[in-house]
Scaffold this active site. Structure first.
Site: not given
Length: 259
Positions: A149, A153
């Site tokens: 990600h 995040k």
């Protein structure tokens, strides 16, 4: 008949995507938005009522649906406020604790609540087919997962990775906390058979990539889901917002229920 939605965290990346797509949808009405006080001015672009108090905003949209991609703490506060106001609540927030999930389930006994750590249709179809794959391969295949990600995040592993890993563990009759391995370093010995490795990568602006490995004698299966944009998740959330008001309170709904 139009469905009125309230977007919380409307100033964020997911929130703004949901607002835009809701306004483009002929059967949805963006009725109100919620954001922290210091960010309210940025919401004028949506040309709808805004506020920072969920109780006050939710009460202005009877029969509405809250769409919520915020933080675990904010989502729980929103869930309580939505239950008090009698509006439906679609939650895509990840990183919820077991206690928070239990509270959502308790609230859902009398309120319409939908929670999914990943709103992607593809990921949820994957959750449906993984048990059959794992069971047919048998325990001689080692199961591993890598998730990737963007660098902003906050939770790790991702909620999607944990849900996929739970699915793998359940197919083997295991309890994920007993078999998950999130870190390997040094002389660790041979890999136990009753283990699922879950590794995390963070960097750049990657929306989300999850790869599951099933590795057996002489072969390896890799299944990858790659999200190309946040619209993928927003589309699933808006689909849930149309579906949820037609359901009865009593259970914490998920994507698998809707599919």
């Amino acid at each position: 008949m139009s469905t009125s939605i309230i977007v919380t965290g409307a100033g964020g990346r997911m929130g703004s995507t949901i607002c835009r797509m809701a306004q483009e949808d002929p059967v949805l009405t963006l009725a109100a938005v919620v954001e922290r006080p210091e960010r309210l001015a940025s919401l004028d672009v949506w040309k709808c009522p805004s506020g920072s108090d969920p109780d006050a905003v939710f009460a202005t949209v009877p029969g509405g649906v809250v769409v919520d991609f915020t933080s675990p703490e904010a989502s729980m506060a929103n869930a309580r406020a939505a239950a008090r106001a009698g509006v439906s609540h679609v939650i895509g927030t990840t990183g919820l604790t077991a206690e928070q999930k239990a509270e959502l389930a308790d609230l859902a006994r009398t309120a319409r609540i939908f929670w999914a750590p990943n709103m992607s249709i593809g990921v949820n179809v994957l959750l449906k087919i993984l048990p059959q794959l794992v069971q047919q391969l048998g325990e001689q295949y080692d199961l591993e997962m890598v998730e990737l990600h963007h660098n902003r995040k906050k939770d790790s592993p991702s909620g999607t990775a944990l849900r996929l890993a739970e699915c793998l563990a359940e197919a083997r009759g295991w309890n994920l906390p007993d078999v998950a391995n999130y870190h390997r370093e040094g002389i660790i010995g041979e890999r136990p058979k009753d283990e699922i490795g879950i590794q995390t990568i963070r960097g750049g602006d990657v929306v989300g990539v999850h790869t599951i490995y099933a590795m057996g004698p002489g072969e390896r299966i890799e299944i990858t889901h790659q999200a190309h944009s946040r619209e993928n998740f927003a589309q699933g959330a808006l689909r849930a917002a149309k579906w949820l008001p037609q359901q009865q309170p009593g259970t914490l709904y998920s994507m698998l229920d809707m599919l």
